[in-house]
Scaffold this motif. Structure first.
Motif, PDB file in Angstrom:
ATOM      1  N   ALA A  80      36.057  37.561  60.881  1.00 17.05           N
ATOM      2  CA  ALA A  80      36.799  37.731  59.592  1.00 17.05           C
ATOM      3  C   ALA A  80      38.396  37.963  60.183  1.00 17.05           C
ATOM      4  O   ALA A  80      39.282  37.731  59.552  1.00 17.05           O
ATOM      5  CB  ALA A  80      36.238  38.856  58.622  1.00 17.05           C
ATOM      6  N   GLY A  81      38.509  38.895  61.186  1.00 16.32           N
ATOM      7  CA  GLY A  81      39.672  39.535  61.419  1.00 16.32           C
ATOM      8  C   GLY A  81      40.660  38.302  62.128  1.00 16.32           C
ATOM      9  O   GLY A  81      41.719  38.020  61.805  1.00 16.32           O
ATOM     10  N   GLY A  82      39.752  37.634  62.976  1.00 17.15           N
ATOM     11  CA  GLY A  82      40.552  36.218  63.564  1.00 17.15           C
ATOM     12  C   GLY A  82      41.108  35.356  62.374  1.00 17.15           C
ATOM     13  O   GLY A  82      42.101  34.880  62.531  1.00 17.15           O
ATOM     14  N   PHE A  83      40.090  35.226  61.317  1.00 21.46           N
ATOM     15  CA  PHE A  83      40.320  34.074  60.364  1.00 21.46           C
ATOM     16  C   PHE A  83      41.529  34.790  59.615  1.00 21.46           C
ATOM     17  O   PHE A  83      42.456  33.838  59.518  1.00 21.46           O
ATOM     18  CB  PHE A  83      39.114  34.063  59.105  1.00 21.46           C
ATOM     19  CG  PHE A  83      39.560  33.158  58.292  1.00 21.46           C
ATOM     20  CD1 PHE A  83      39.394  31.831  58.474  1.00 21.46           C
ATOM     21  CD2 PHE A  83      39.989  33.613  57.070  1.00 21.46           C
ATOM     22  CE1 PHE A  83      39.606  31.010  57.299  1.00 21.46           C
ATOM     23  CE2 PHE A  83      40.181  32.761  56.006  1.00 21.46           C
ATOM     24  CZ  PHE A  83      40.135  31.372  56.178  1.00 21.46           C
ATOM     25  N   VAL A  84      41.693  35.954  59.203  1.00 23.66           N
ATOM     26  CA  VAL A  84      43.094  36.419  58.574  1.00 23.66           C
ATOM     27  C   VAL A  84      43.959  36.447  59.507  1.00 23.66           C
ATOM     28  O   VAL A  84      45.148  36.004  58.946  1.00 23.66           O
ATOM     29  CB  VAL A  84      42.693  37.813  58.189  1.00 23.66           C
ATOM     30  CG1 VAL A  84      44.062  38.513  57.737  1.00 23.66           C
ATOM     31  CG2 VAL A  84      41.551  38.219  56.964  1.00 23.66           C
ATOM     32  N   LEU A  86      44.732  34.254  61.768  1.00 18.78           N
ATOM     33  CA  LEU A  86      45.122  32.654  61.810  1.00 18.78           C
ATOM     34  C   LEU A  86      45.803  32.074  60.716  1.00 18.78           C
ATOM     35  O   LEU A  86      46.855  31.386  60.451  1.00 18.78           O
ATOM     36  CB  LEU A  86      43.957  31.998  62.236  1.00 18.78           C
ATOM     37  CG  LEU A  86      43.669  31.943  63.802  1.00 18.78           C
ATOM     38  CD1 LEU A  86      42.305  31.164  64.085  1.00 18.78           C
ATOM     39  CD2 LEU A  86      44.731  31.523  64.633  1.00 18.78           C
ATOM     40  N   PHE A  87      44.965  32.588  59.646  1.00 20.08           N
ATOM     41  CA  PHE A  87      45.577  32.054  58.118  1.00 20.08           C
ATOM     42  C   PHE A  87      46.901  32.684  58.011  1.00 20.08           C
ATOM     43  O   PHE A  87      47.708  31.947  57.428  1.00 20.08           O
ATOM     44  CB  PHE A  87      44.408  32.882  57.041  1.00 20.08           C
ATOM     45  CG  PHE A  87      44.839  32.377  55.580  1.00 20.08           C
ATOM     46  CD1 PHE A  87      44.494  30.821  55.509  1.00 20.08           C
ATOM     47  CD2 PHE A  87      45.394  33.271  54.732  1.00 20.08           C
ATOM     48  CE1 PHE A  87      44.904  30.455  54.153  1.00 20.08           C
ATOM     49  CE2 PHE A  87      45.360  32.651  53.338  1.00 20.08           C
ATOM     50  CZ  PHE A  87      45.335  31.548  52.915  1.00 20.08           C
ATOM     51  N   GLY A  88      47.269  33.865  58.226  1.00 23.52           N
ATOM     52  CA  GLY A  88      48.414  34.519  58.298  1.00 23.52           C
ATOM     53  C   GLY A  88      49.635  33.722  59.251  1.00 23.52           C
ATOM     54  O   GLY A  88      50.641  33.613  58.724  1.00 23.52           O
ATOM     55  N   ALA A  89      49.079  33.359  60.344  1.00 22.17           N
ATOM     56  CA  ALA A  89      50.216  32.690  61.028  1.00 22.17           C
ATOM     57  C   ALA A  89      50.326  31.201  60.578  1.00 22.17           C
ATOM     58  O   ALA A  89      51.507  30.831  60.647  1.00 22.17           O
ATOM     59  CB  ALA A  89      49.382  32.416  62.476  1.00 22.17           C
ATOM     60  N   ARG A  90      49.398  30.536  60.041  1.00 20.87           N
ATOM     61  CA  ARG A  90      49.794  29.266  59.038  1.00 20.87           C
ATOM     62  C   ARG A  90      50.508  29.564  58.103  1.00 20.87           C
ATOM     63  O   ARG A  90      51.737  28.603  57.805  1.00 20.87           O
ATOM     64  CB  ARG A  90      48.368  28.459  58.760  1.00 20.87           C
ATOM     65  CG  ARG A  90      47.420  28.243  59.896  1.00 20.87           C
ATOM     66  CD  ARG A  90      48.160  27.199  60.962  1.00 20.87           C
ATOM     67  NE  ARG A  90      47.737  25.880  60.295  1.00 20.87           N
ATOM     68  CZ  ARG A  90      48.201  24.858  60.867  1.00 20.87           C
ATOM     69  NH1 ARG A  90      48.824  24.793  61.953  1.00 20.87           N
ATOM     70  NH2 ARG A  90      47.927  23.660  60.173  1.00 20.87           N
ATOM     71  N   ILE A  91      50.364  30.534  57.441  1.00 18.00           N
ATOM     72  CA  ILE A  91      51.356  30.765  55.846  1.00 18.00           C
ATOM     73  C   ILE A  91      52.791  31.148  56.548  1.00 18.00           C
ATOM     74  O   ILE A  91      53.566  30.580  55.806  1.00 18.00           O
ATOM     75  CB  ILE A  91      50.676  31.836  55.331  1.00 18.00           C
ATOM     76  CG1 ILE A  91      49.093  31.236  54.481  1.00 18.00           C
ATOM     77  CG2 ILE A  91      51.698  32.440  54.127  1.00 18.00           C
ATOM     78  CD1 ILE A  91      48.864  32.409  53.767  1.00 18.00           C
TER      79      ILE A  91
END
Length: 132
Positions: A80-84, A86-91
């Motif tokens: 979950a932490g990794g997903f958040v 990576l999602f933040g990096a994409r945004i």
């Protein structure tokens, strides 16, 4: 993305026709990046085994802060932490070092805000650790 594209291709061969996936499946640039990431993890594992270094599998501060003691829950929390992250990096349009080094060097307002936010988050986490 290279790994995700290949996994998607295993389940649906038409995934290779999607431009976004095709870029990561056909360029040799992404193969060496994948090999680098795998090599880092494998090298760290082999180094720890060769040196006989053993440590607790859970940091006491994380266990105290989250109450998580099982491996399964730890894996879910890490995913979950990794997903958040990576999602933040994409945004945000890039990674932390990209914003900090390149973006701020170009005096990009968005990068300056991103780096200031990252530092604020780091300070808040250090204060949370201090209380534990």
């Amino acid at each position: 993305m290279t790994a995700a594209a290949w996994v998607a291709g295993l389940f649906d061969p038409a995934a290779a026709q999607i431009d976004y996936f095709a870029k990561y499946m056909t360029s040799s640039k992404y193969y060496w990046q994948s090999a680098l990431v795998i090599g880092i993890a494998l090298g760290a594992f082999l180094s720890a085994k060769a040196s006989g270094t053993e440590r607790a599998s859970f940091a006491p501060s994380w266990t105290k802060m989250t109450g998580i003691r099982s491996l399964a829950a730890r894996i879910v929390m890490g995913f979950a932490g990794g997903f958040v992250l990576l999602f933040g990096a994409r945004i945000a349009g890039g990674c932390t070092s990209g914003h900090g080094i390149s973006g701020m060097a170009q005096l990009a307002v968005g990068s300056t805000v991103a780096v200031a936010t990252m530092f604020a988050g780091g300070i808040l986490m250090s204060l949370a650790y201090k209380k534990i």
